[in-house]
Design a protein around this motif. Structure first.
Motif, PDB file in Angstrom:
ATOM      1  N   ASN A 149     -15.523  26.521  74.442  1.00 54.83           N
ATOM      2  CA  ASN A 149     -14.472  26.120  74.315  1.00 54.83           C
ATOM      3  C   ASN A 149     -13.431  26.379  74.037  1.00 54.83           C
ATOM      4  O   ASN A 149     -13.246  27.718  73.441  1.00 54.83           O
ATOM      5  N   VAL A 150     -11.924  26.446  74.175  1.00 51.66           N
ATOM      6  CA  VAL A 150     -10.565  27.799  74.208  1.00 51.66           C
ATOM      7  C   VAL A 150     -10.360  27.437  72.988  1.00 51.66           C
ATOM      8  O   VAL A 150      -9.941  28.173  72.070  1.00 51.66           O
ATOM      9  N   GLN A 151     -10.915  26.484  72.398  1.00 46.71           N
ATOM     10  CA  GLN A 151     -10.036  25.543  70.900  1.00 46.71           C
ATOM     11  C   GLN A 151     -10.843  26.591  69.664  1.00 46.71           C
ATOM     12  O   GLN A 151      -9.704  27.572  69.156  1.00 46.71           O
ATOM     13  N   LEU A 174     -11.833  30.252  70.328  1.00 44.82           N
ATOM     14  CA  LEU A 174     -11.065  30.917  70.589  1.00 44.82           C
ATOM     15  C   LEU A 174      -9.743  30.947  69.938  1.00 44.82           C
ATOM     16  O   LEU A 174      -8.932  31.697  68.981  1.00 44.82           O
TER      17      LEU A 174
END
Length: 134
Positions: free
Chosen positions: A106-108, A110
């Protein structure tokens, strides 16, 4: 007696094709202006008898599909990531890090790494893979 009216001569220049010409000129200058890079300055640099070449070695931060963190292929935890990065960038003028994050995460994760880099003033570069068949 000549009662017919004289026809008045009118001088008129046809300008309907001028719009097309102006459009193509504007398009040409827009395309050319995007190709020109104003930041390039050509210089003839002076020579020196002794030269020292500075090689920048970026730090590689990797996160695999399981969520494990690695700094230059050495495993580390998420809690130790900031401290380890701070230790590695000591003495570097402009530290650079290459982020290699698995696409399934998930983007979190990153965003968390980017926040750490922002706090430590590290230039972050995202590594990607080229698409196949293009």
């Amino acid at each position: 007696m000549d009662l017919s009216r004289r026809r008045k001569l009118s001088s008129h220049v046809e300008t309907s094709s001028m719009n097309d010409i102006m459009f193509f000129l504007m398009l040409f200058f827009l395309i050319v202006s995007t190709m020109v890079n104003p930041n390039i300055i050509k210089l003839m640099l002076p020579s020196a008898k002794s030269s020292k070449q500075m090689m920048k070695q970026p730090i590689t931060i990797s996160v695999d599909a399981g969520g494990a963190y690695f700094i230059d292929r050495q495993p580390t935890s998420a809690q130790q990531l900031e401290g380890e990065l701070q230790r590695r960038i000591q003495g570097l003028e402009s530290p650079t890090a290459v982020l290699r994050v698995d696409a399934s995460l998930n983007v979190q994760k990153l965003v968390d790494i980017l926040e750490i880099g922002n706090r430590l003033k590290i230039k972050m570069v995202m590594a990607t893979q080229a698409q196949q068949g293009k």
